[in-house]
Structures are given as C-alpha cells and as structure tokens.
Scaffold this motif. Structure first.
Motif, PDB file in Angstrom:
ATOM      1  N   ASN A 196       0.795  -1.238   0.000  1.00  0.00           N
ATOM      2  CA  ASN A 196       0.000   0.000   0.000  1.00  0.00           C
ATOM      3  C   ASN A 196       0.825   1.285   0.000  1.00  0.00           C
ATOM      4  O   ASN A 196       0.299   2.352   0.324  1.00  0.00           O
ATOM      5  CB  ASN A 196      -0.977   0.007   1.182  1.00  0.00           C
ATOM      6  CG  ASN A 196      -0.271  -0.169   2.519  1.00  0.00           C
ATOM      7  OD1 ASN A 196       0.938  -0.360   2.556  1.00  0.00           O
ATOM      8  ND2 ASN A 196      -1.018  -0.114   3.603  1.00  0.00           N
ATOM      9  N   SER A 221       2.034   5.970   3.701  1.00  0.00           N
ATOM     10  CA  SER A 221       0.821   6.467   4.348  1.00  0.00           C
ATOM     11  C   SER A 221       0.676   7.965   4.086  1.00  0.00           C
ATOM     12  O   SER A 221       1.621   8.644   3.667  1.00  0.00           O
ATOM     13  CB  SER A 221       0.890   6.218   5.856  1.00  0.00           C
ATOM     14  OG  SER A 221       1.900   7.029   6.440  1.00  0.00           O
ATOM     15  N   ASN A 222      -0.513   8.500   4.345  1.00  0.00           N
ATOM     16  CA  ASN A 222      -0.732   9.941   4.179  1.00  0.00           C
ATOM     17  C   ASN A 222       0.232  10.745   5.033  1.00  0.00           C
ATOM     18  O   ASN A 222       0.758  11.778   4.609  1.00  0.00           O
ATOM     19  CB  ASN A 222      -2.180  10.293   4.528  1.00  0.00           C
ATOM     20  CG  ASN A 222      -3.151   9.829   3.457  1.00  0.00           C
ATOM     21  OD1 ASN A 222      -2.796   9.715   2.292  1.00  0.00           O
ATOM     22  ND2 ASN A 222      -4.381   9.550   3.866  1.00  0.00           N
ATOM     23  N   GLU A 223       0.443  10.287   6.252  1.00  0.00           N
ATOM     24  CA  GLU A 223       1.356  11.006   7.146  1.00  0.00           C
ATOM     25  C   GLU A 223       2.774  11.009   6.582  1.00  0.00           C
ATOM     26  O   GLU A 223       3.480  12.025   6.643  1.00  0.00           O
ATOM     27  CB  GLU A 223       1.337  10.358   8.525  1.00  0.00           C
ATOM     28  CG  GLU A 223       2.228  11.072   9.545  1.00  0.00           C
ATOM     29  CD  GLU A 223       2.186  10.421  10.912  1.00  0.00           C
ATOM     30  OE1 GLU A 223       2.974  10.856  11.781  1.00  0.00           O
ATOM     31  OE2 GLU A 223       1.387   9.485  11.119  1.00  0.00           O
ATOM     32  N   GLU A 224       3.202   9.875   6.039  1.00  0.00           N
ATOM     33  CA  GLU A 224       4.543   9.797   5.466  1.00  0.00           C
ATOM     34  C   GLU A 224       4.658  10.663   4.218  1.00  0.00           C
ATOM     35  O   GLU A 224       5.681  11.340   4.013  1.00  0.00           O
ATOM     36  CB  GLU A 224       4.873   8.330   5.145  1.00  0.00           C
ATOM     37  CG  GLU A 224       5.096   7.489   6.394  1.00  0.00           C
ATOM     38  CD  GLU A 224       4.987   5.999   6.135  1.00  0.00           C
ATOM     39  OE1 GLU A 224       5.401   5.219   7.013  1.00  0.00           O
ATOM     40  OE2 GLU A 224       4.483   5.613   5.054  1.00  0.00           O
TER      41      GLU A 224
END
Length: 288
Positions: A131, A134-137
């Motif tokens: 996936n 992440s959005n945070e990354e």
C-alpha cells in the motif's frame, strides 16, 4: 552464500548524497533487487526503515553482485531517522489527494534531486509493496513523484519503481558530463563516421562505382533495360544512399554483383561501363 560484490567503477559511481529510502519492506528479495537497480545506475546509499527481514540470504541472492550496497545499507527504526538530516525529501505516490501536493514526473524529479544535493542529502522515499506510503509519510515529503504508468495496471514492483528513478538520475548525470568534458554513453553510434564504427564511410566515388556496377549487373541478368529504365535506378539509388554505406559494405556488395555476373556468364562485362575502381575478383573477401 551470497555472491561477492562486483567492483564499482569509480568514475561511474556518483552522488552518495542521494539516498534511496525503503519503508517497511515486506519481502527481503525486493531489497536485494533494489540494491541491484541502484548499482546498475551508479547509486550506493540505501536506507531501510524497519524492514520485516534484513539482512538475509534472499536479499543477497537477489542483489546479483550488488552485495556491497547491502553491506553499506543503514537500517533505522523510523522514517524520521532516515530523513532528518536531508535538505529535500521526495516520495513516490500513485494516489490522488484531496489537498494538492507538489508532484512531478521522474525526469523533473531527478533534476530537482540532483541540484538539491549541492546543499545536502536528498531522500527518495519508496513505500510498502502492498500500500505504498501512508498519508502522514507523504506529508513529510516536499514533493511527490508520480510515475505515469498504465492507469489500467498502474502498480509497479518496488524495484521497478526504484529503477525508473535511478535511471533518470543517471541520465541527468550523464547529460551533465556530455555538456562538460563529454560522455561516451549518450553519443549515438548508428552509422559510418560515428565514433566507434569500425570502417570509414564510403566515398562518393566508391558509391558511384557501385551504382554503375549494380546497373550493369541488372542489365546482364536481363532485369533492367537502359532503353526503358523507368525509375528503377533512381529508387535503388535512394535506397542505398539512405543506408550510408561504409567502405567494407561497398566491397561486399560489389563482390556479390561480380559473383552474380559470373553465374550469368557475364563476368567482366562491367569493366568497360564503370570505368572505375571495381575490386578485383576475390578482393572483397579480404575485407570480410
């Protein structure tokens, strides 16, 4: 045991300020494949954020001689540790975002990354096989890199994505050499006269001699009539001039014509019509 590292060519290894950062890689074989992709393109700085398994035999086996890149790899517990000292962070992403983020394709990303190394280290961040990031990354990245793959089948293998970026970085590096002292890698070798071609370009005199010989051979085998030429020789001339023959190719072709005339019982018929430097029988063999 894993394969020993193949030697890096010092002049082709560049910019250790560009680091490839892999986040939570699941399959260690992909880490080895990434190391191979990096070494192919002259990069050697690999950082691994919390990999599921590393080092292990699978990663070294897949590296195919790039074990030195794996030996030097830094394993850290978080993305922060991998990028804290960097002046620019770029993350690969295939997803759209509600809040637009600066995004660029690989060629422009390679230029931006290379230029930024003048001020410090640059991180190119690649996410998980399943996936991605992440959005945070992704929000930790100054720019996002989007590889414009087939929208109906857009998922790239991790090592393939890394290879695309490493290739673009290398191309930018080589163009810089070409603009300066010169790079042999980007100069084409497509025809006689190009650097590296083994035989000199045939002279106009050589080629005209071939055309005269060709026409006579076509007459000898009753394929061509000089009293009704139509456009045969014009089209053949266009064909062979487009090929840009070298000296050896002219000699080979004239040897073929001589053999055809001999088979047709017309050997020597060309000597009067050409009036030039046709190779003696067997001469062309000396050049093959």
């Amino acid at each position: 045991m894993h394969k020993p590292a193949l030697p890096l060519e010092g002049t082709d290894t560049f910019n250790d300020r560009i680091r490839i950062v892999l986040v939570e890689t699941t399959h260690s074989g992909n880490i080895g494949a990434v190391a191979r992709a990096m070494k192919n393109m002259g990069l050697g700085s690999l950082w691994l954020v919390n990999p599921k398994s590393f080092p292990d035999e699978a990663s070294y086996a897949r590296s195919a001689g790039a074990s030195d890149v794996l030996d030097r790899a830094r394993v850290v517990a978080s993305l922060d540790e991998a990028i804290d000292d960097c002046v620019l962070v770029m993350g690969t992403s295939a997803r759209g975002r509600k809040v637009p983020w600066p995004v660029m394709p690989p060629p422009e990303a390679a230029i931006t990354a290379s230029e930024a190394t003048a001020g410090g280290c640059v991180a190119l961040v690649f996410g998980r096989e399943s996936n991605g990031l992440s959005n945070e990354e992704l929000q930790r990245c100054h720019h996002h890199i989007h590889i414009p793959s087939n929208p109906e089948y857009s998922s790239l293998n991790l090592a393939m994505a890394v290879q695309v970026m490493c290739y673009e970085l290398r191309m930018h590096y080589l163009r810089g050499l070409e603009a300066g002292e010169g790079s042999p890698y980007l100069k084409p070798m497509a025809a006689p006269g190009d650097a590296g071609w083994d035989v000199s370009l045939a002279s106009v005199r050589d080629v005209e001699g071939f055309f005269g010989h060709l026409e006579q051979m076509l007459v000898d085998v009753e394929f061509h009539r000089r009293d009704n030429p139509r456009q045969l020789m014009t089209r053949l001339r266009r064909l062979f001039q487009r090929a840009r023959l070298d000296e050896m190719e002219v000699n080979i072709l004239r040897g073929i014509l001589t053999a055809a005339q001999k088979a047709a019982g017309k050997q020597g018929a060309h000597s009067q019509s050409a009036g030039d430097d046709a190779p003696a029988p067997g001469q062309e063999k000396d050049h093959v």
